[in-house]
Design an enzyme around this catalytic site. Structure first.
Site, mmCIF file in Angstrom:
data_model
loop_
_atom_site.group_PDB
_atom_site.id
_atom_site.type_symbol
_atom_site.label_atom_id
_atom_site.label_comp_id
_atom_site.label_asym_id
_atom_site.label_seq_id
_atom_site.Cartn_x
_atom_site.Cartn_y
_atom_site.Cartn_z
ATOM 1 N N SER A 176 0.931 -1.391 -0.139
ATOM 2 C CA SER A 176 0.006 0.106 -0.031
ATOM 3 C C SER A 176 0.775 1.298 0.072
ATOM 4 O O SER A 176 0.447 2.424 -0.552
ATOM 5 C CB SER A 176 -1.127 0.045 1.065
ATOM 6 O OG SER A 176 -0.199 -0.195 2.346
ATOM 7 N N HIS A 204 -5.436 -3.101 -2.681
ATOM 8 C CA HIS A 204 -5.033 -2.156 -4.021
ATOM 9 C C HIS A 204 -5.084 -2.873 -5.110
ATOM 10 O O HIS A 204 -4.524 -2.340 -6.270
ATOM 11 C CB HIS A 204 -3.599 -1.513 -3.630
ATOM 12 C CG HIS A 204 -3.809 -0.585 -2.328
ATOM 13 N ND1 HIS A 204 -4.233 0.505 -2.206
ATOM 14 C CD2 HIS A 204 -3.473 -0.960 -1.007
ATOM 15 C CE1 HIS A 204 -4.040 1.013 -1.029
ATOM 16 N NE2 HIS A 204 -3.834 0.167 -0.345
ATOM 17 N N LYS A 236 -11.790 1.157 -2.395
ATOM 18 C CA LYS A 236 -10.791 1.606 -3.218
ATOM 19 C C LYS A 236 -11.124 1.423 -4.565
ATOM 20 O O LYS A 236 -11.930 2.341 -4.909
ATOM 21 C CB LYS A 236 -9.497 0.984 -2.640
ATOM 22 C CG LYS A 236 -9.111 1.250 -1.269
ATOM 23 C CD LYS A 236 -8.014 0.483 -0.852
ATOM 24 C CE LYS A 236 -7.559 1.122 0.720
ATOM 25 N NZ LYS A 236 -6.887 0.246 1.322
HETATM 26 C C1 LIG Z 1 -6.791 -0.114 3.059
HETATM 27 C C2 LIG Z 1 -6.334 -1.283 3.449
HETATM 28 C C3 LIG Z 1 -6.857 -2.005 4.148
HETATM 29 C C4 LIG Z 1 -8.017 -1.704 5.197
HETATM 30 O O1 LIG Z 1 -9.309 -1.850 4.326
HETATM 31 P P1 LIG Z 1 -10.538 -0.516 4.640
HETATM 32 O O2 LIG Z 1 -11.586 -1.142 3.939
HETATM 33 O O3 LIG Z 1 -10.009 0.655 4.395
HETATM 34 O O4 LIG Z 1 -10.561 -0.846 6.074
HETATM 35 C C5 LIG Z 1 -6.283 -3.355 4.432
HETATM 36 N N1 LIG Z 1 -5.394 -3.728 3.850
HETATM 37 C C6 LIG Z 1 -4.571 -2.958 3.007
HETATM 38 C C7 LIG Z 1 -3.367 -3.408 2.424
HETATM 39 C C8 LIG Z 1 -4.927 -1.634 2.744
HETATM 40 O O5 LIG Z 1 -4.560 -0.746 2.018
#
Ligand SMILES: *Cc1c(COP(=O)(O)O)cnc(C)c1O
Length: 385
Positions: A176, A204, A236
């Protein structure tokens, strides 16, 4: 225990770690009004721009006429609606897995899976740069957390060979804060040979990677038996909210029985799930393919132009394009200079990244136009002199 709140806050400030929130007042593509001022957005994870897609907004409006706004309860009480169930079935088909289960957030999915499957005596092996929610899941499980050097398969192999019993191997699919990919084929090979399970967090990669947007497992053509535990988020690339875990029927049934962050929380709003179903259709269809192609063009254009002006990029081919700065205060200062020029690029500082590796985390989206990227590069050239 933190009792002197003000002293603790002052310490955060001294270390350049103080975080503040900006208020987003209006959104039009990547053009925002933030704290009363226009700016260009280079820090969203809405990689395809779907959160603003008219078909998703229309789907949400239609859902509000059919469903209660919120679910009103947990899944195991009376919160599991037709919308949730249909979305789960569609996510299973999308990822080529037997079954999928929704979680309210990706954070909760990760914490829920790891703490449900692991117990004292097990080992959880994790890439050093894994997302905080994966680390927290391991801590909550009371299993032994071991971290291996980033993407370093020799280090992983050495640690695997020392594990006394069962091992859960966990990694981000796309990292990330770095934007590089986990070496999944090698990891599959290492977990096939012993008492271990592989879990991939594809927050991602979902919607963005792979021919149909099914993420990093599609990119590497890996089936359910290769990656038995697959986590994806819906907030995302899908532009909505929530998360899911996909895998064998038995795994998913077990999570429904045992994952406390699934059992003891309110189900996602069914209205949001209806919009997510439309997002999933778009991602798999022509619109998704077109948006992924535009995103790839933007990534290529950014990388090529950044090299031309002498910026040293990290080894990432994804929409996450970090510029390593090192010092937290300096990263913050550059981010503030960019902000003064109307460019929103977040400075990522410890503990989100290791000490001494503060960076600017630039994220690109299919909504960026060449002129937006040029504006960013001009400003970077100026601020990084
Ligand atoms: C954003 C993210 C999460 C968390 O997801 P949310 O739905 O925002 O709680 C988990 N793992 C990774 C690698 C992320 O980038």
């Amino acid at each position: 225990m933190l009792t002197d709140f003000n002293a603790e806050l002052a310490l955060q400030q001294q270390q350049g770690l103080y975080r503040r929130r900006r208020i987003v007042e209006a959104v039009s593509g990547v053009e925002l009004i933030v704290d009363g001022k226009p700016c260009l957005n280079f820090c969203s994870n809405d990689y395809l721009g779907l959160s603003q897609h008219p078909q998703l907004k229309a789907a949400l409006q239609h859902a509000v006429s059919q469903y209660p706004l919120g679910s009103g309860s947990a899944h195991l009480i009376c919160g599991h609606s037709h919308a949730h169930h249909a979305l789960e079935e569609e996510l299973a088909a999308f990822t080529g897995r037997e079954k999928a289960v929704l979680f309210s957030t990706g954070y909760m999915a990760n914490v829920g899976v790891i703490s449900a499957l692991c117990e004292r005596g097990d080992w959880v092996l994790q890439d050093r740069l894994n997302h905080a929610s994966l680390l927290d899941g391991a801590l909550l499980s009371k299993a032994r957390l071991q971290r291996y050097r980033h993407r370093n398969m020799a280090d992983l192999k050495a640690k695997l060979s020392k594990a006394p019993g069962d091992v859960l191997l966990v990694s981000d699919g796309v990292f990330s804060m770095d934007g590089d990919l986990a070496p999944l084929p090698e990891m599959v090979g290492l977990t096939n040979t012993r008492n271990s399970l592989l879990m991939i967090d594809d927050a991602h990669g979902m919607a963005v990677l792979g021919r149909t947007g099914a993420g990093v497992v599609e990119h590497f053509e890996l089936a359910q038996q290769d990656v038995p535990i697959l986590m994806g988020t819906l907030g995302k690339g899908f532009g909505c909210f929530g998360a899911f875990v996909a895998g064998s029927e038995a795994l998913i049934e077990l999570l429904i029985q045992k994952a406390r962050s699934y059992i003891y929380t309110t189900a996602l709003p069914p209205t949001v799930c209806e919009a997510t179903r439309v997002s999933l259709r778009l991602v798999q269809g022509e619109i998704g393919a077109d948006k992924r192609a535009i995103l790839q063009q933007n990534i290529a254009y950014f990388k090529q132009s950044a090299r031309q002006i002498g910026l040293s990029l990290m080894p990432s081919d994804t929409a996450i394009q970090p510029l390593l700065i090192g010092d937290s205060q300096q990263a913050l200062a550059i981010s503030q200079q960019l902000w003064a020029r109307g460019l929103w690029v977040s400075a990522i500082r410890p503990p989100t990244v290791p000490k001494g590796q503060a960076r600017l985390r630039i994220t690109l989206s299919a909504l960026h136009q060449t002129q937006h990227i040029d504006t960013l590069l001009d400003a970077l050239a100026h601020c990084l002199q």
